[in-house]
Design a protein around this motif. Structure first.
Motif, PDB file in Angstrom:
ATOM      1  N   ALA A 163     -26.472  -3.646 -21.041  1.00 41.00           N
ATOM      2  CA  ALA A 163     -26.567  -2.472 -21.915  1.00 41.00           C
ATOM      3  C   ALA A 163     -27.786  -1.624 -21.579  1.00 41.00           C
ATOM      4  CB  ALA A 163     -26.614  -2.928 -23.372  1.00 41.00           C
ATOM      5  N   ILE A 164     -28.885  -2.264 -21.232  1.00 39.23           N
ATOM      6  CA  ILE A 164     -30.093  -1.503 -20.893  1.00 39.23           C
ATOM      7  C   ILE A 164     -29.947  -0.860 -19.519  1.00 39.23           C
ATOM      8  CG2 ILE A 164     -32.576  -1.696 -20.483  1.00 39.23           C
ATOM      9  CD1 ILE A 164     -32.680  -3.912 -22.523  1.00 39.23           C
ATOM     10  N   LEU A 165     -29.374  -1.581 -18.566  1.00 41.73           N
ATOM     11  CA  LEU A 165     -29.195  -1.004 -17.234  1.00 41.73           C
ATOM     12  C   LEU A 165     -28.248   0.185 -17.262  1.00 41.73           C
ATOM     13  CD1 LEU A 165     -28.964  -4.195 -14.975  1.00 41.73           C
ATOM     14  CD2 LEU A 165     -30.893  -2.640 -15.252  1.00 41.73           C
ATOM     15  N   GLN A 166     -27.323   0.211 -18.182  1.00 37.40           N
ATOM     16  CA  GLN A 166     -26.418   1.347 -18.297  1.00 37.40           C
ATOM     17  C   GLN A 166     -27.151   2.601 -18.747  1.00 37.40           C
ATOM     18  OE1 GLN A 166     -23.157   0.603 -20.927  1.00 37.40           O
ATOM     19  NE2 GLN A 166     -22.041   2.460 -20.360  1.00 37.40           N
ATOM     20  N   GLN A 167     -28.271   2.420 -19.439  1.00 40.58           N
ATOM     21  CA  GLN A 167     -29.050   3.548 -19.908  1.00 40.58           C
ATOM     22  C   GLN A 167     -29.875   4.176 -18.788  1.00 40.58           C
ATOM     23  OE1 GLN A 167     -29.115   5.042 -22.771  1.00 40.58           O
ATOM     24  NE2 GLN A 167     -30.938   6.350 -22.549  1.00 40.58           N
ATOM     25  N   ILE A 168     -30.275   3.360 -17.798  1.00 41.47           N
ATOM     26  CA  ILE A 168     -31.137   3.848 -16.723  1.00 41.47           C
ATOM     27  C   ILE A 168     -30.335   4.750 -15.797  1.00 41.47           C
ATOM     28  CG2 ILE A 168     -32.641   3.163 -14.829  1.00 41.47           C
ATOM     29  CD1 ILE A 168     -33.108   0.546 -16.196  1.00 41.47           C
ATOM     30  N   LYS A 169     -30.917   5.870 -15.432  1.00 33.93           N
ATOM     31  CA  LYS A 169     -30.285   6.788 -14.507  1.00 33.93           C
ATOM     32  C   LYS A 169     -30.840   6.584 -13.104  1.00 33.93           C
ATOM     33  CE  LYS A 169     -29.359  10.309 -17.988  1.00 33.93           C
ATOM     34  NZ  LYS A 169     -29.512  11.737 -18.370  1.00 33.93           N
TER      35      LYS A 169
END
Length: 342
Positions: A163-169
């Motif tokens: 979930a956190i990696l999905q936030q990183i661009k």
């Protein structure tokens, strides 16, 4: 702490590279680049100069494009109003993060506790201050994470990690570098005395697509320039291997080697050459006996005792200078080969 700070401040006047103190409001000269970007321009110019020296280079073709980092960050085309406002229009970073992460810690899910703004990818590991690299963390998780990579810190929580990696661009460092250095690089290549032709990225993409090539740096370089497809111009041969050049430097100016606390641990030798070898030389070692018996090729780190340290793909060991044969002098670069995608 005071002793360590004094040791750091002493370095300016302790060596031969003394510079007088200057004001902090000095202006940069025209064409100035930060040292990291100037290094990229100088390294490319040095490589191009050597190619012009050893090969019959008559023209230089370069792809000079400007990347739209705002649209790349959003992943879509933007309207003029969106360019002016941006993602955080009408709010601030803390309120945006509180709304995005539900006013809870992103690492443990704790709510109703004081929350800190934490860098998902630590600044010490190349992380930026973009809002996509920021999250909320409680004091306990913030201190426990520190500079630990996110994948290692949340290895036992795969769902929360995803979930956190999905936030990183995607980082835009390379695009920002090209936007900053494209004109300086073109001007630097003109000093080689060859005609320099600048082309657009759409021309490169069209040539690569017409030739049926995949998206790689090597195939993009082959597709730069004018190809008259109607008259039969085509790319008929692609390389199977490419040369990878990496800048390694020519040593350091430090007189001592510090420990992890910043205090001097040992003194470095004043001489750079010992028994005919310099750190960074490419050598071939023939070890007659012992654990590392055999023939090895790699780069060395010289020592005053003559027992130089040889780095190989399988390990690092000490070898006497008697068993070494020089293959290439250290010129500040390392060279390797890699297979190119078919």
């Amino acid at each position: 702490m005071g002793q360590r700070a004094g040791y750091r401040h002493r370095r300016r006047s302790a060596n031969c590279r003394y510079r007088p103190r200057r004001s902090n409001n000095r202006a940069h000269p025209p064409g100035w680049l930060p040292p990291s970007l100037r290094h990229r321009v100088d390294t490319t110019l040095s490589t191009a100069r050597r190619l012009c020296r050893y090969a019959p280079v008559t023209e230089i073709h370069i792809e000079r494009v400007a990347f739209d980092t705002h649209a790349m960050s959003e992943g879509r085309s933007l309207t003029p109003a969106e360019y002016q406002n941006g993602t955080l229009a009408g709010t601030e970073i803390r309120e945006y993060l509180l709304a995005t992460w539900g006013r809870a810690c992103a690492y443990c899910g704790a709510a109703g506790v004081p929350l800190n703004i934490d860098h998902i990818r630590p600044r010490s590991r190349g992380g930026s201050n973009r809002f996509s690299n920021l999250t909320l963390a409680c004091v306990r998780c913030n201190q426990a994470k520190g500079s630990t990579p996110l994948e290692k810190f949340l290895a036992h929580q795969p769902k929360r990690l995803a979930a956190i990696l999905q936030q990183i661009k995607v980082p835009l460092h390379d695009a920002a570098v090209m936007n900053t250095t494209r004109w300086q690089l073109t001007d630097a290549l003109k000093t080689l005395g060859r005609p320099v032709n600048a082309w657009s990225g759409s021309r490169t993409k069209w040539n690569r697509t017409a030739m049926g090539l995949t998206k790689t740096h090597t195939f993009d370089a082959l597709s730069v320039g004018l190809l008259d497809h109607e008259n039969g111009d085509a790319i008929v041969r692609v390389p199977r291997q490419v040369c990878v050049i990496k800048a390694t430097g020519r040593g350091v100016y430090a007189r001592t080697t510090p420990d992890r606390f910043g205090f001097p641990r040992l003194r470095r030798p004043r001489r750079k050459q010992h028994y005919g070898f310099t750190t960074g030389d490419l050598v071939r070692a023939t070890v007659p006996t012992g654990k590392w018996a055999g023939t090895w090729t790699g780069r060395i780190s010289v020592r005053a005792t003559g027992q130089h340290s040889l780095t190989t793909p399988v390990g690092r060991f000490s070898v006497s200078y008697v068993n070494l044969r020089l293959l290439q002098r250290a010129d500040g670069y390392s060279y390797a080969r890699r297979q190119e995608a078919r």
